[in-house]
Design an enzyme around this catalytic site. Structure first.
Site, PDB file in Angstrom:
ATOM      1  N   GLU A 137       9.948  11.001  -3.119  1.00 12.16           N
ATOM      2  CA  GLU A 137       9.572  10.270  -1.905  1.00 12.16           C
ATOM      3  C   GLU A 137       8.818  11.186  -0.936  1.00 12.16           C
ATOM      4  O   GLU A 137       9.237  12.309  -0.674  1.00 12.16           O
ATOM      5  CB  GLU A 137      10.837   9.724  -1.228  1.00 12.16           C
ATOM      6  CG  GLU A 137      10.591   9.024   0.089  1.00 12.16           C
ATOM      7  CD  GLU A 137      11.872   8.653   0.811  1.00 12.16           C
ATOM      8  OE1 GLU A 137      11.787   7.932   1.823  1.00 12.16           O
ATOM      9  OE2 GLU A 137      12.962   9.088   0.375  1.00 12.16           O
TER      10      GLU A 137
ATOM     11  N   LYS B 144       7.708   0.415   0.696  1.00 13.05           N
ATOM     12  CA  LYS B 144       9.144   0.247   0.930  1.00 13.05           C
ATOM     13  C   LYS B 144       9.407  -0.967   1.811  1.00 13.05           C
ATOM     14  O   LYS B 144       8.814  -1.124   2.872  1.00 13.05           O
ATOM     15  CB  LYS B 144       9.717   1.513   1.576  1.00 13.05           C
ATOM     16  CG  LYS B 144      11.237   1.514   1.703  1.00 13.05           C
ATOM     17  CD  LYS B 144      11.737   2.847   2.258  1.00 13.05           C
ATOM     18  CE  LYS B 144      13.254   2.885   2.316  1.00 13.05           C
ATOM     19  NZ  LYS B 144      13.757   4.160   2.884  1.00 13.05           N
TER      20      LYS B 144
ATOM     21  N   CYS C 188      14.411   5.397  -2.188  1.00 17.81           N
ATOM     22  CA  CYS C 188      15.616   5.936  -1.555  1.00 17.81           C
ATOM     23  C   CYS C 188      16.739   4.905  -1.426  1.00 17.81           C
ATOM     24  O   CYS C 188      17.304   4.467  -2.412  1.00 17.81           O
ATOM     25  CB  CYS C 188      15.251   6.531  -0.189  1.00 17.81           C
ATOM     26  SG  CYS C 188      16.512   7.661   0.456  1.00 17.81           S
TER      27      CYS C 188
END
Length: 522
Positions: A267, A336, A388
């Site tokens: 990430e 995301k 994540c």
């Protein structure tokens, strides 16, 4: 009086202990029987008390023990990387723990209320499991939406893990609470029947773990490299260190060109925004295409809106596509969706953002990507991506999952949480997603735990934490649809609620008697 107070104090300490011991059922400890002991202990204590004060306080102590020990790693992240006073940091984590504990208190209050008219232990056990399932749903979806530490995750190596591909982590949690409530009632009522039934349930569920719901495709085996940069977070966004960070990743990557099919960076591996690194990305894309190697990397994308302000996205992009050379903004990407509270998004952000923009205050609010997004194409491989925290959102992962998905992909940066148990819990959650959907997971992080997870939730290979290195392995994609991938776990919740309504209906005479009693003594 003294004996009574001493007994009450002992109960509170016992509740705290039962809560704490539940944490050791999760990774990195993985002693799964403690989950049953923790839940059973809570149920015995709340069913043994006669006053609401005792029930509430004992549940509070259980929840404080469970969540404070299980989530202490959040404080590490706040204390090290968020510039606030230590007292404020302590207040934030204390608020989170009390907030999460309130859901446990709600469970206890409702269960004890229902116990007043549900007299049969078999009915009460099903009701307890259903109620726990509903409360877990509320905790995971309402307000801040924090489904961490669901007890089902602790069974990834336990005997009832076979429920995962059928009903997901919620189904495992349901069965755990059902077994625990039967044990609690057996101890509380000194009856052997609930105990024997709990053993029968456990014995019946164990063979489910022998079923393989997916098919491995060895003819499509792929060589994959996961790069763990181990970049110091304090230096990550320092402009003087950007080139140093890129150099570390390139040193791990360039020798692998032409030797592996897919290289993965974690990430936000590339500091700064995507457009600012356009020259580097175009050049790297050319080198990758030349050697028939793909690179998947995390990056921040800043998109200019109306020539006046930017929308920032936490993104994943793919380089090296021989069918479609990289050009900003590429369509082969993932943005995301679920942003982390107080890190990527803020309370009432929609109100404050226009104000900050008007006064030209440099606050980089992150924007959410769409809930449903296309898979990443790494021809001919297709991946369902997440970033994540999103890997904990089972419904979101399942809704984006497709039958032709070859792998699940998660890029993360757990450097925030140091050498705590947080990254290990994160990895355990990823293992459950693999088990639920029957797909291997490529789990790439900045500082660990970077791992390749098989489709059955077992770990094929992993890297040690806090070192800069590369994990290179061969892995085969899988195909097939697990029952959970097709139907989810909603039907379990619906059937459980219908059973509870039926139980309440057949116990209506007892309910009427209690209602009449309270009315007369009002």
């Amino acid at each position: 009086m003294f004996i009574s107070k001493a007994k009450y104090f002992f109960q509170l300490i016992l509740s705290l202990t039962f809560g704490i011991c539940g944490v050791f059922a999760f990774s990195p400890y993985d002693f799964w029987p403690l989950s049953i002991i923790s839940i059973t202990g809570l149920l015995i204590i709340i069913l043994s008390n006669i006053t609401w004060k005792q029930i509430i306080w004992n549940t509070l102590f259980w929840g404080i023990g469970f969540f404070s020990v299980g989530l202490h790693w959040i404080y590490i992240g706040i204390d090290q990387f968020i510039p606030t006073h230590k007292n404020m940091n302590f207040f934030l984590i204390a608020f989170l723990i009390i907030y999460l504990t309130c859901y446990s208190v709600l469970f206890s209050i409702i269960l004890v209320t229902l116990r007043l008219f549900i007299t049969q232990w078999s009915f009460l056990s099903i009701t307890a499991a259903t109620l726990w399932l509903i409360i877990d749903r509320l905790r995971g979806n309402e307000f801040i939406g924090f489904p961490w530490l669901q007890f089902g995750y602790s069974q990834i190596s336990g005997p009832i893990r076979g429920i995962g591909p059928l009903l997901g982590v919620e189904g495992i949690t349901f069965c755990l609470v059902l077994i625990s409530s039967l044990l609690a009632l057996s101890i509380r009522t000194v009856q052997p029947s609930p105990y024997y039934i709990s053993l029968i349930i456990l014995a019946c569920l164990y063979p489910l773990s022998w079923i393989q719901w997916y098919q491995v495709q060895p003819q499509r085996m792929t060589t994959i490299a996961l790069v763990q940069g181990n970049i110091n977070q304090h230096l990550y966004w320092n402009t003087e260190n950007i080139q140093k960070t890129l150099k570390i990743y390139l040193q791990h990557t360039l020798p692998l060109l032409g030797k592996v099919k897919i290289i993965i960076w974690p990430e936000s591996a590339i500091p700064g925004n995507e457009l600012a690194h356009n020259e580097l990305l175009v050049s790297l894309d050319y080198q990758l295409r030349k050697h028939h190697t793909y690179l998947i990397t995390g990056i921040i994308d800043s998109r200019l809106i109306n020539n006046s302000y930017y929308h920032h996205y936490n993104s994943i992009i793919v380089l090296g596509n021989t069918h479609d050379p990289y050009k900003y903004p590429s369509s082969n990407r993932y943005d995301k969706h679920h942003l982390v509270l107080c890190s990527e998004r803020f309370p009432l952000q929609c109100l404050f953002e226009p104000v900050f923009r008007f006064f030209n205050i440099p606050i980089a609010f992150m924007k959410s990507g769409p809930y449903i997004q296309s898979q990443l194409n790494v021809y001919p491989i297709k991946m369902t991506a997440s970033i994540c925290y999103e890997i904990i959102l089972g419904n979101q992962i399942r809704d984006n999952f497709k039958l032709d998905s070859d792998f699940l992909l998660t890029l993360a940066n757990d450097v925030w949480f140091g050498c705590s148990i947080g990254p290990w819990q994160h990895l355990q959650i990823a293992r459950m997603r693999a088990l639920e959907l029957g797909r291997p997971i490529l789990f790439c992080t900045n500082n660990g735990v970077t791992a390749i997870i098989n489709a059955d939730g077992s770990i094929q290979s992993q890297l040690s934490q806090f070192i800069s290195t590369t994990l290179i392995t061969n892995i085969s994609p899988t195909t097939g649809f697990t029952p959970y991938a097709q139907f989810g776990s909603w039907w379990l919740l619906i059937i459980s609620i219908l059973i509870c309504i039926f139980i309440i209906y057949i116990q209506k005479n007892q309910l009427f008697k209690i209602f009449t009693f309270f009315k007369k003594n009002k």
